[in-house]
Design a protein around this motif. Sequence first.
Motif, PDB file in Angstrom:
ATOM      1  N   GLY A 130      -4.441   6.380   1.162  1.00 34.24           N
ATOM      2  CA  GLY A 130      -3.342   6.510   2.120  1.00 34.24           C
ATOM      3  C   GLY A 130      -2.773   7.913   2.141  1.00 34.24           C
ATOM      4  O   GLY A 130      -3.498   8.906   2.192  1.00 34.24           O
ATOM      5  N   VAL A 146       3.370   8.497  -0.151  1.00 34.69           N
ATOM      6  CA  VAL A 146       3.926   7.191   0.206  1.00 34.69           C
ATOM      7  C   VAL A 146       3.559   6.210  -0.906  1.00 34.69           C
ATOM      8  O   VAL A 146       2.401   5.822  -1.045  1.00 34.69           O
ATOM      9  N   THR A 171      -1.243   6.549   6.149  1.00 38.33           N
ATOM     10  CA  THR A 171      -0.803   5.563   5.168  1.00 38.33           C
ATOM     11  C   THR A 171      -1.256   4.153   5.582  1.00 38.33           C
ATOM     12  O   THR A 171      -1.543   3.894   6.751  1.00 38.33           O
ATOM     13  N   HIS A 174       6.366  -4.379  -4.557  1.00 38.31           N
ATOM     14  CA  HIS A 174       5.647  -4.649  -5.808  1.00 38.31           C
ATOM     15  C   HIS A 174       6.542  -5.249  -6.886  1.00 38.31           C
ATOM     16  O   HIS A 174       6.064  -5.837  -7.832  1.00 38.31           O
ATOM     17  N   LEU A 190      -0.866  -5.869   2.859  1.00 36.46           N
ATOM     18  CA  LEU A 190       0.426  -5.441   3.393  1.00 36.46           C
ATOM     19  C   LEU A 190       1.036  -6.598   4.151  1.00 36.46           C
ATOM     20  O   LEU A 190       0.312  -7.391   4.751  1.00 36.46           O
TER      21      LEU A 190
HETATM   22  N1  SAH Z   1      -0.293   5.914  -0.961  1.00 34.78           N
HETATM   23  C1  SAH Z   1      -0.772   4.660  -0.403  1.00 34.78           C
HETATM   24  C2  SAH Z   1      -0.057   3.464  -0.990  1.00 34.78           C
HETATM   25  C3  SAH Z   1      -0.225   3.288  -2.458  1.00 34.78           C
HETATM   26  S1  SAH Z   1       0.599   1.868  -3.075  1.00 34.78           S
HETATM   27  C4  SAH Z   1      -0.626   4.698   1.123  1.00 34.78           C
HETATM   28  O1  SAH Z   1      -0.014   5.601   1.666  1.00 34.78           O
HETATM   29  O2  SAH Z   1      -1.172   3.800   1.771  1.00 34.78           O
HETATM   30  C5  SAH Z   1      -0.697   0.693  -2.997  1.00 34.78           C
HETATM   31  C6  SAH Z   1      -0.392  -0.385  -1.987  1.00 34.78           C
HETATM   32  O3  SAH Z   1      -0.701   0.074  -0.678  1.00 34.78           O
HETATM   33  C7  SAH Z   1      -1.261  -1.611  -2.147  1.00 34.78           C
HETATM   34  O4  SAH Z   1      -0.766  -2.466  -3.150  1.00 34.78           O
HETATM   35  C8  SAH Z   1      -1.147  -2.234  -0.785  1.00 34.78           C
HETATM   36  O5  SAH Z   1       0.075  -2.892  -0.613  1.00 34.78           O
HETATM   37  C9  SAH Z   1      -1.137  -1.013   0.092  1.00 34.78           C
HETATM   38  N2  SAH Z   1      -2.489  -0.689   0.608  1.00 34.78           N
HETATM   39  C10 SAH Z   1      -3.221   0.397   0.331  1.00 34.78           C
HETATM   40  N3  SAH Z   1      -4.393   0.381   1.012  1.00 34.78           N
HETATM   41  C11 SAH Z   1      -4.383  -0.753   1.737  1.00 34.78           C
HETATM   42  C12 SAH Z   1      -5.321  -1.334   2.652  1.00 34.78           C
HETATM   43  N4  SAH Z   1      -6.484  -0.767   2.950  1.00 34.78           N
HETATM   44  N5  SAH Z   1      -4.979  -2.523   3.215  1.00 34.78           N
HETATM   45  C13 SAH Z   1      -3.803  -3.114   2.942  1.00 34.78           C
HETATM   46  N6  SAH Z   1      -2.903  -2.601   2.092  1.00 34.78           N
HETATM   47  C14 SAH Z   1      -3.185  -1.439   1.495  1.00 34.78           C
END
Ligand code: SAH
Length: 533
Positions: A98, A102, A127, A155, A239
Motif C-alpha cells: 500500500g 498509511v 493504499t 486492528h 478491509l
Molecule cells: N500500508 C498499507 C496498510 C498496512 S496495514 C496500505 O496503505 O494499504 C495492513 C492492513 O491493510 C491489512 O490488515 C488489511 O486490513 C489492509 N490491506 C492491505 N492490503 C490489502 C488488500 N490487498 N486487500 C484488503 N486489505 C488489505
Amino acid sequence: MTPANISDHGVGRVYLVGGGPGDPGLLTLRGLECLRRADLILYDGLVNPLLLRHTHAKAERTSRATGPHGRRIDQEEINQRLVDAALAGKTVVRLKGGDPFVFGRGSEEAAALSAAGVPFEVVPGITAATGAAVYSGISLTHRDHASAVAFITGHEDPTKPASALDYQILAGFPGTLVFYMGLHRLAAICESLIDAGKPATIPAAVVCKATTPFQQTVVGTLADLPQRAGDAGLHPPSLLIVGECVQVRDHAEWFEQRPLRGQTIAILRPEEQADSVVDQIVERGGQPLVIPMIEITPPSDWSAVDAMLDRLAEFDWLVFTSVNGVQALFRRLWELGGDVRRLGQARLAAIGPATAAALEQFGLRADLIPAEYRGEALAAALSPLVAGKQVLWVRANRGRDVLPTVLTNAGARFESVVAYENHDVDQLSDADRAAFESGSVDWVAISSPSIARNFSRLLTPASKVRLGDPTRIAAISPVTAEAARAAGLPVDVVASEFTWDGLLQTIAQAPRNANAGRGLLDSGVRTGDVRST
Ligand code: SAH
C-alpha cells in the motif's frame, strides 16, 4: 552522528516505497525507478513478489511469522538493517504494501533513518482502501452518498475499554468509513457501530485480497455482513467499507471477470524467458508463479568466447539460436571494450522473431529468419548460402546438433562457441515445494519435453500427490504432453494452438476445479439490491 555532519559521500540512500495493494501494475513510476537502482530490497509480507521482477537487487522478505518465505524479523531489526546497509554505501529500497505512511510504520522507519543521519526518500503508494474500493466498483466519495471518507485501523479490539477509537464519533461521521482490519474483528466492529447508533441497515462490504487475482467482495448491511462474510470463507488481508456508497457497486466487471481470475499458474521456464508469459497471465487476471526448471549461467570459462570475439570479422555468417546467445555474446564484447563494428561484413541468422528482436536491441538486423522456428528449418534455409563460407554458431553448452551436421554437409567451414550454459535446476525451493504441497497451485504450464522431465524428477512424493487435484497440468503441444505423460505427469489439457497464448486460452476455457487452492471467488450473484457472494 547527525544529518548535518554526515556527507552523502560514501553513504547510500534508503527509499521507503509504497508497493501498492497487490496488483503489480499499481506501483508508481518513481517506485519503479527506485527498484531498478536498488542494491538491496527489504519487502514486507503484503507486497506482491511480482514487483521484484523489476530489480536485480538482493531481495529479502521481512515476515511477521516464520514460514517457507523466511524467518521472522521485528521492526527494530528492520530499522537497523536499513541504517547499516545505507551506511555501507548501498542503495536500499524498503518496499511496503500500500502506502508506506498509511498504517504501515513507515514513519517509524523514516524516524530511525533520520536519527542515524541516513539520507532517505519516501515514495507514496496506492493504499489498500482506494485499491479495494475501485477494484470492487465502489466509489468511496460518490457524490450522491458521501462527502467525506475516513481511514481507520480496526486492528485493536473495539470492546476493550482501552480502545483508542471512539465509536460514538465514528458512528456520527458524515461519510464513508474504511476499516483496515483482520477478519476476526469484523463482527465486533459492526456491532460497536450499531451500538453507537449507526443504522443497522447501512450497506457495508468486506473486500479481501483486494486488487489481486483472489479478490473477493462480500456485500451486506452492518447487521448481516458478519454472517455473510463467515459463509463466504474469506482469506486475509481484508478491509471493511461502511456507507451508502457501497450500494452503488455496479462497475466491477472489468476486474472481476477476467478469464484467468483466481488461478495460480506455475511457469517452469528460465527466469530470463518468463517475463512475457508473466505479463500475459497478469493481464488475464491470473497469478503467475515462476519456478524455473533450467538455470542460465555464463560459461565457466570465457576464454573460448573471448578468442572468438577477436576473430568475428573472419566469419561470413553468425548464427544465433536463442536470445541468451545474442545477449551473452554482445554483452561480453561490450564488457571487453569492443562494440558491434567488430562484426565487419558478417551476416546474421536468427532462429526466430524473439532472437531477431534480441539482435535489434544491439542495433542489428537479422539477414535470415526461417519461416518455421526450428533448428531443421534454420539449417535448411542456410544450406544453399554457406558453401565455402565461414560460419559461427553461438550456442549453449547443450542442445540439439542439427546445424553442425547439415551445414558441414552443405560445405560450410563450421565452428561453434559456447556463449552461455544452461543447467537443470536440481531442487525446488522450500517456498515452491510448499506451494505445491498446500495445493495453492492450480495449473502447471509445461512448454517443452525437457522441462516436463525435469519437473517430474524434482517432485517429491508429497507434492506429486497433489497433481490432478487440485494442481492440473497443461501442455503446450502434443509432443510436450506425450513427454510429460512418459515422465509420469498426468496431463489434463493440451493447447490447441501451440503457443503460450494458445496454452493460456486453453487453461481459461477448462472447467474450473472446485477444489482449486485459493481461488474461492466472487461469483457475482445478485440478491436484491446488494451483491452477496
Ligand atoms: N500500508 C498499507 C496498510 C498496512 S496495514 C496500505 O496503505 O494499504 C495492513 C492492513 O491493510 C491489512 O490488515 C488489511 O486490513 C489492509 N490491506 C492491505 N492490503 C490489502 C488488500 N490487498 N486487500 C484488503 N486489505 C488489505
